[in-house]
Design a protein around this motif. Structure first.
Motif, PDB file in Angstrom:
ATOM      1  N   VAL A   1      -9.524  14.463 -19.075  1.00 53.26           N
ATOM      2  CA  VAL A   1      -9.421  13.650 -17.866  1.00 53.26           C
ATOM      3  C   VAL A   1      -8.012  13.764 -17.278  1.00 53.26           C
ATOM      4  O   VAL A   1      -7.821  13.782 -16.058  1.00 53.26           O
ATOM      5  N   GLY A   2      -7.017  13.870 -18.166  1.00 47.60           N
ATOM      6  CA  GLY A   2      -5.641  14.015 -17.707  1.00 47.60           C
ATOM      7  C   GLY A   2      -5.436  15.293 -16.905  1.00 47.60           C
ATOM      8  O   GLY A   2      -4.681  15.304 -15.923  1.00 47.60           O
ATOM      9  N   VAL A   3      -6.114  16.378 -17.298  1.00 54.67           N
ATOM     10  CA  VAL A   3      -6.025  17.632 -16.540  1.00 54.67           C
ATOM     11  C   VAL A   3      -6.515  17.416 -15.112  1.00 54.67           C
ATOM     12  O   VAL A   3      -5.892  17.852 -14.135  1.00 54.67           O
TER      13      VAL A   3
ATOM     14  N   LYS B   1      -5.450  16.731  -9.296  1.00 52.07           N
ATOM     15  CA  LYS B   1      -5.828  16.059  -8.055  1.00 52.07           C
ATOM     16  C   LYS B   1      -4.706  15.221  -7.448  1.00 52.07           C
ATOM     17  O   LYS B   1      -4.623  15.099  -6.216  1.00 52.07           O
ATOM     18  N   LEU B   2      -3.847  14.636  -8.275  1.00 50.16           N
ATOM     19  CA  LEU B   2      -2.939  13.612  -7.753  1.00 50.16           C
ATOM     20  C   LEU B   2      -1.450  13.893  -7.913  1.00 50.16           C
ATOM     21  O   LEU B   2      -0.650  13.448  -7.082  1.00 50.16           O
ATOM     22  N   VAL B   3      -1.051  14.580  -8.963  1.00 55.11           N
ATOM     23  CA  VAL B   3       0.389  14.700  -9.236  1.00 55.11           C
ATOM     24  C   VAL B   3       1.032  15.702  -8.276  1.00 55.11           C
ATOM     25  O   VAL B   3       0.588  16.850  -8.191  1.00 55.11           O
TER      26      VAL B   3
ATOM     27  N   TRP C   1       0.801  -1.215   0.000  1.00 54.11           N
ATOM     28  CA  TRP C   1       0.000   0.000   0.000  1.00 54.11           C
ATOM     29  C   TRP C   1       0.837   1.270   0.000  1.00 54.11           C
ATOM     30  O   TRP C   1       0.472   2.275  -0.603  1.00 54.11           O
ATOM     31  N   LYS C   2       1.965   1.233   0.707  1.00 50.06           N
ATOM     32  CA  LYS C   2       2.753   2.454   0.860  1.00 50.06           C
ATOM     33  C   LYS C   2       3.295   2.986  -0.466  1.00 50.06           C
ATOM     34  O   LYS C   2       3.688   4.152  -0.551  1.00 50.06           O
ATOM     35  N   TYR C   3       3.337   2.140  -1.499  1.00 52.38           N
ATOM     36  CA  TYR C   3       3.804   2.592  -2.808  1.00 52.38           C
ATOM     37  C   TYR C   3       2.660   2.782  -3.801  1.00 52.38           C
ATOM     38  O   TYR C   3       2.902   3.006  -4.994  1.00 52.38           O
ATOM     39  N   ALA C   4       1.414   2.695  -3.315  1.00 52.22           N
ATOM     40  CA  ALA C   4       0.267   2.829  -4.219  1.00 52.22           C
ATOM     41  C   ALA C   4       0.214   4.215  -4.857  1.00 52.22           C
ATOM     42  O   ALA C   4      -0.017   4.346  -6.063  1.00 52.22           O
ATOM     43  N   TYR C   5       0.432   5.246  -4.052  1.00 52.54           N
ATOM     44  CA  TYR C   5       0.325   6.612  -4.577  1.00 52.54           C
ATOM     45  C   TYR C   5       1.353   6.900  -5.670  1.00 52.54           C
ATOM     46  O   TYR C   5       0.982   7.342  -6.770  1.00 52.54           O
ATOM     47  N   PRO C   6       2.673   6.674  -5.434  1.00 51.71           N
ATOM     48  CA  PRO C   6       3.616   6.929  -6.529  1.00 51.71           C
ATOM     49  C   PRO C   6       3.366   6.049  -7.746  1.00 51.71           C
ATOM     50  O   PRO C   6       3.578   6.487  -8.883  1.00 51.71           O
TER      51      PRO C   6
END
Length: 487
Positions: free
Chosen positions: A454-456, A461-463, A282-287
């Motif tokens: 959608v990429g915008v 939100k995430l990058v 889980w700890k690497y899910a975000y990157p």
């Protein structure tokens, strides 16, 4: 995004390992380790260091070789088909084999860079590329052509990972974006050079020219240091300190930076070792979501489709393919150069947002031009609109989405999983490239505008913004973000 040193950080470690007391204590120290890096005098005083510049230029010789390989097939098409009697189908196989080879090279790219080091991986990559160019140079039939193209693909599959990673690991935080973005600029220059010189020389001479940047990088690798962070990871402490001192200058005080890197590496060693199983925690899910997501939007946003089929688009819209192709090449180089200059001033996120939004607008203009063509609108309006659409799309994408996803990939993964994560992200990119090149007609019907839109949202939100932060600070803040998500 939470700052480094959040009190919530031990939550992740309690969920991921049995030795929670020891790991939690280590994790609590991680924030202070990362936060102390900006005070390092060596980091703040090294932006003009000639060793960093020279090492980066040697590395991006591989990027230039990458661009040469990608740009070769278009100018060489007529000569190869005439001299060797290839059919259009056989030449299409030759062209597409590069992408297949790149996918093969992408799979072990991270592991190879971890086992052989960053310099060793670049060495191996160029050996593949040189062998591939020589096979094409002396080819008498399709077998040697395809084998050479496949080997080149394997080489650039490795290069596409190791070049941005090496540059990110050797450069100070305040210039890391500029230096790493040279990767994309040199790819563009390599493609443009092949297109221009290909009209003046035969396809065999062009293949011989393709070996020159490969040989130049092989020679240059003798004179540049290995990545200090890789040396620290494998436990070569004396070599690590020597390489860092060489990169920062003989009079620079590297004690703080060296201590911070070693402390962080020790923390990572206590947590885990590299591997696919570790990567799926889980700890690497975000990157992982950020890295893979950016590559998906980069490829499915339609960049390669516009690049591969620029002439076809102009031709179908009734615009001069020669003028349009030259204009597109010029705009791409200028836009990539602008992106390099703005990388460490505006940051990664703003450039990505502008790039994705501009790509969406370019798709709308291009799609609208063909819609008007179906309505028998004026030919001048249609051709002018398609020119604007293509140039806006290509210029926007080269400003950000063309190269920044590779920069983000090189920055957000901790070094203990960078090999596995980099291989996965690299493979996703090349699979996306292959997919788009074979489904362009379908995608073009409904355009890539929706994907860009959608990429915008995804970027907004995430990058994360990585400008002006050390790799250790970035990794610590990403860990904190995962902790907050977990809680």
């Amino acid at each position: 995004m939470a700052g480094a040193g959040s009190a919530d950080q031990p939550l992740l470690l309690r969920a991921s390992g049995p030795d929670e007391d020891e790991e939690s204590g280590t994790s609590q120290n991680l924030g202070s380790v990362a936060a102390s890096v900006p005070s390092s005098s060596s980091s703040s005083s090294s932006s003009g260091n000639s060793v960093v510049l020279f090492s980066s230029l040697v590395a991006v010789c591989g990027s230039y070789a990458f661009g040469n390989a990608v740009g070769y097939s278009s100018p060489a098409e007529t000569g190869i088909m005439d001299d060797l009697g290839l059919s259009l189908a056989e030449y299409s196989v030759f062209g597409s084999t590069l992408t297949i080879g790149a996918m093969i090279g992408a799979v072990p790219s991270g592991r190879v860079a971890d086992l052989l080091g960053r310099r060793g991986a670049m060495w191996l990559s160029e050996l593949f590329c040189i062998t591939g160019w020589l096979a094409i140079l002396f080819a008498k039939g399709t077998w040697w052509l395809d084998a050479g193209r496949l080997l080149m693909g394997c080489g650039i599959g490795l290069l596409s990972y190791v070049v941005p990673v090496y540059i990110a690991e050797i450069t100070p935080k305040n210039v890391r974006g500029v230096y790493t973005s040279l990767n994309q600029l040199m790819i563009g220059l390599g493609k443009a050079f092949m297109f221009l010189i290909g009209s003046l020389v035969s396809w065999r001479v062009l293949a011989l020219i393709g070996t020159l940047p490969c040989l130049l990088q092989l020679l240059g690798l003798f004179f540049i240091p290995e990545s200090p962070r890789w040396l620290a990871k494998v436990g070569r402490e004396k070599d690590f300190e020597a390489a860092l001192q060489h990169l920062r200058g003989k009079n620079a005080n590297i004690s703080q930076e060296a201590s911070d890197i070693k402390d962080y590496m020790e923390h990572l060693r206590r947590m885990s070792e590299d591997g696919v199983t570790e990567l799926l925690q889980w700890k690497y899910a975000y990157p992982l979501i950020v890295g893979v997501g950016l590559m998906i939007f980069q490829q499915c946003g339609g960049l390669n489709a516009f690049v591969f089929y620029t002439s076809t688009i102009f031709e179908e819209a009734g615009f001069s393919t020669t003028v349009g192709t030259i204009a597109a090449a010029v705009v791409q180089i200028l836009s990539t150069t602008l992106g390099v200059l703005l990388m460490d001033k505006s940051g990664r996120r703003p450039l990505l947002l502008v790039s994705a939004a501009g790509g969406c607008l370019g798709c709308v203009f291009t799609g609208l031009s063909f819609f008007l063509q179906d309505l028998d609108s004026g030919a001048v309006l249609v051709s002018s609109l398609v020119l604007v659409g293509v140039l806006v799309f290509l210029g926007s994408f080269e400003l950000g989405m063309g190269g920044i996803p590779w920069i983000i990939m090189s920055e957000i993964f901790p070094i203990n999983v960078k090999g596995s994560a980099g291989s996965l992200v690299n493979l996703v990119s090349w699979i996306g490239s292959w997919f788009i090149s074979y489904t362009f007609s379908y995608l073009f019907e409904w355009s890539s505008a929706g994907i860009c839109a959608v990429g915008v949202i995804f970027i907004a939100k995430l990058v994360p913004e990585t400008k002006g932060r050390t790799l250790e600070e970035i990794h610590a803040s990403i860990t904190n973000k995962n902790d907050h998500n977990l809680s």
